[in-house]
Every structure is written in C-alpha cells, then in structure tokens.
Scaffold this motif. Structure first.
Motif, mmCIF file in Angstrom:
data_model
loop_
_atom_site.group_PDB
_atom_site.id
_atom_site.type_symbol
_atom_site.label_atom_id
_atom_site.label_comp_id
_atom_site.label_asym_id
_atom_site.label_seq_id
_atom_site.Cartn_x
_atom_site.Cartn_y
_atom_site.Cartn_z
ATOM 1 N N THR A 1 4.129 7.967 -4.999
ATOM 2 C CA THR A 1 2.965 8.080 -4.124
ATOM 3 C C THR A 1 1.847 7.129 -4.517
ATOM 4 O O THR A 1 0.836 7.050 -3.830
ATOM 5 N N SER B 1 0.820 -1.217 0.000
ATOM 6 C CA SER B 1 0.000 0.000 0.000
ATOM 7 C C SER B 1 0.847 1.257 0.000
ATOM 8 O O SER B 1 0.310 2.367 -0.032
ATOM 9 N N HIS B 2 2.165 1.110 0.058
ATOM 10 C CA HIS B 2 3.096 2.240 -0.027
ATOM 11 C C HIS B 2 4.078 1.940 -1.160
ATOM 12 O O HIS B 2 4.471 0.797 -1.359
ATOM 13 N N ARG C 1 7.162 1.480 2.591
ATOM 14 C CA ARG C 1 7.196 2.818 3.165
ATOM 15 C C ARG C 1 8.585 3.436 2.974
ATOM 16 O O ARG C 1 9.589 2.727 2.883
#
Length: 235
Positions: A196, A60-61, A223
C-alpha cells in the motif's frame, strides 16, 4: 501453457484493453554496480530506490511483481539467462547476460556507460504491461479470440459461413488457443507483492536475494489491476 486468466474474462476488445494498464519498472543487475555484491544487497539497492522520493517517473501505486535470478559464477548466470531471453527477452536480463559473457572487459564497459553522475537504478514508465513480450503474446491470443464474436456481430452467423470449411476452422482455432509460454521452464524466481506504500514495498523487496554475486532483478510496480496479468503470467 501459461496464460493470464484475467485476460480470458474479457468479453469485448474494450474490456481486454482495460486490463492492460500502465506499469512502472525498476531493473538492476550485478554488473551495474561499482563492485560485485550479493543479490540480497542488490535487492536492498532496489528497495532504496523505491524509497527515494526524488526519482523521476515514480509511481503512485505499489503492487508489484519481482522477477530475479542469481548464480555463483558468471557462466552459470549466462546459462540461466539464455532460457529466459529466448522465451521472454527483457533489457535487464539481456544486459546481464552480455556482461557475464564478457566479464574480462567489464571495467571498460563500466567506464563507457557510467560516469559517476548517473543513477544506476532509474524508474521507467511503460505505457502498458504489454511491453513485456510474453504478456504481449498472451494479449494477442486473447485479442484474436475476440475476432469470432466481433465478426458475428457484423456479418451474422460466422459458423454458417464456415460450415464448408470445418477442417480449416478447427486448425485456426487450434492456432488461436495456443500460447506456448511456460514460466515454470524459465527458472526465474518470482515474488508477487501486495503493498500500500513505497515503504511496505521496499521492506518486502529487501527480503529477496541470496549470497550469489551474479544476478539480475526486474520489478514491475503499479495498480493491482495492471500487475495482475503479469502475476498470472509468471506465477
């Protein structure tokens, strides 16, 4: 010496552990496809996998580090990967070297490993980035450096206790501070990507590669905090 500077910022073991977080990986080599294509086309395949929202273990990052190498002939790729695999063995590079060495039996290996129903690129979840051997060694160096401070808290002044062993202490400190990994000697191409979204990461990955048809890619995604030690280690 190559050492992630962010690991030196840790003042305690909990701070050090917090710097080693989960990352995701995508890997592909030229021999996993149905035919030999350029490394630029291989990068496009990886970008396509990044965009694919149906794949399991999808992150998700989207901050990333891409490690890759290519060569015009299999023997050249083997030579390049021997250096890499000696210093920092990663599955995709080991596999690529193995296939390049036995190119004459490539079709047989493909039939054994790919039946046509599997995806050739799948997300993998690494519980933390220390599954990259070179970073694991750097982590151990940083962890060992903390032993002195931890010992002082529990025993008192460790310097007083070791006053009679100054020569041994100097030798120990030299071992603790050593980290022989040098990414510049590997010959790998690297690309740190700040993204992003999956789309922006895929767009950046599509710009990698060249016309050589023997290649291997390893991409780590996660991340920014999780990717930072890898970027510092390999750049």
């Amino acid at each position: 010496m190559q050492f992630p500077s962010s690991l030196n910022s840790a003042g305690s073991r909990s701070e050090l552990n917090a710097l080693i977080a989960e990352v995701h990986g995508l890997a592909l080599n030229s021999y996993a496809l149905e035919q030999l294509v350029s490394s630029a086309a291989g990068a496009a395949r990886i970008a396509q996998a990044v965009r694919d929202m149906t794949r399991r273990e999808r992150p998700s990052h989207w901050h990333a580090l891409a490690l890759y190498t290519s060569a015009p002939k299999p023997e050249r790729l083997v030579q390049a990967l021997e250096v890499v695999n000696d210093a920092c063995p990663l599955p995709v590079f080991i596999t690529a070297a193995r296939y390049a060495r036995s190119l004459e039996t490539l079709d047989k290996h493909k039939m054994n490993e790919l039946t046509g129903y599997e995806q050739s690129i799948e997300w993998q979840t690494l519980s933390d980035a220390c599954q990259v051997p070179a970073l694991s060694r750097a982590y151990q160096v940083a962890s060992t450096k903390l032993i002195k401070g931890e010992g002082q808290n529990s025993v008192g002044s460790i310097d007083e206790e070791l006053a009679a062993l100054a020569e041994q202490k100097a030798a120990r400190d030299a071992r603790i501070d050593s980290c022989s990994f040098d990414a510049a000697q590997l010959g790998l191409r690297t690309k740190a990507i700040t993204a992003t979204s999956a789309r922006s990461l895929a767009d950046a990955l599509e710009r990698l590669g060249d016309n050589h048809t023997h290649w291997a890619f390893q991409v780590y995604v996660g991340r920014q905090q999780a990717i930072a030690p890898l970027v510092e280690l390999f750049n």
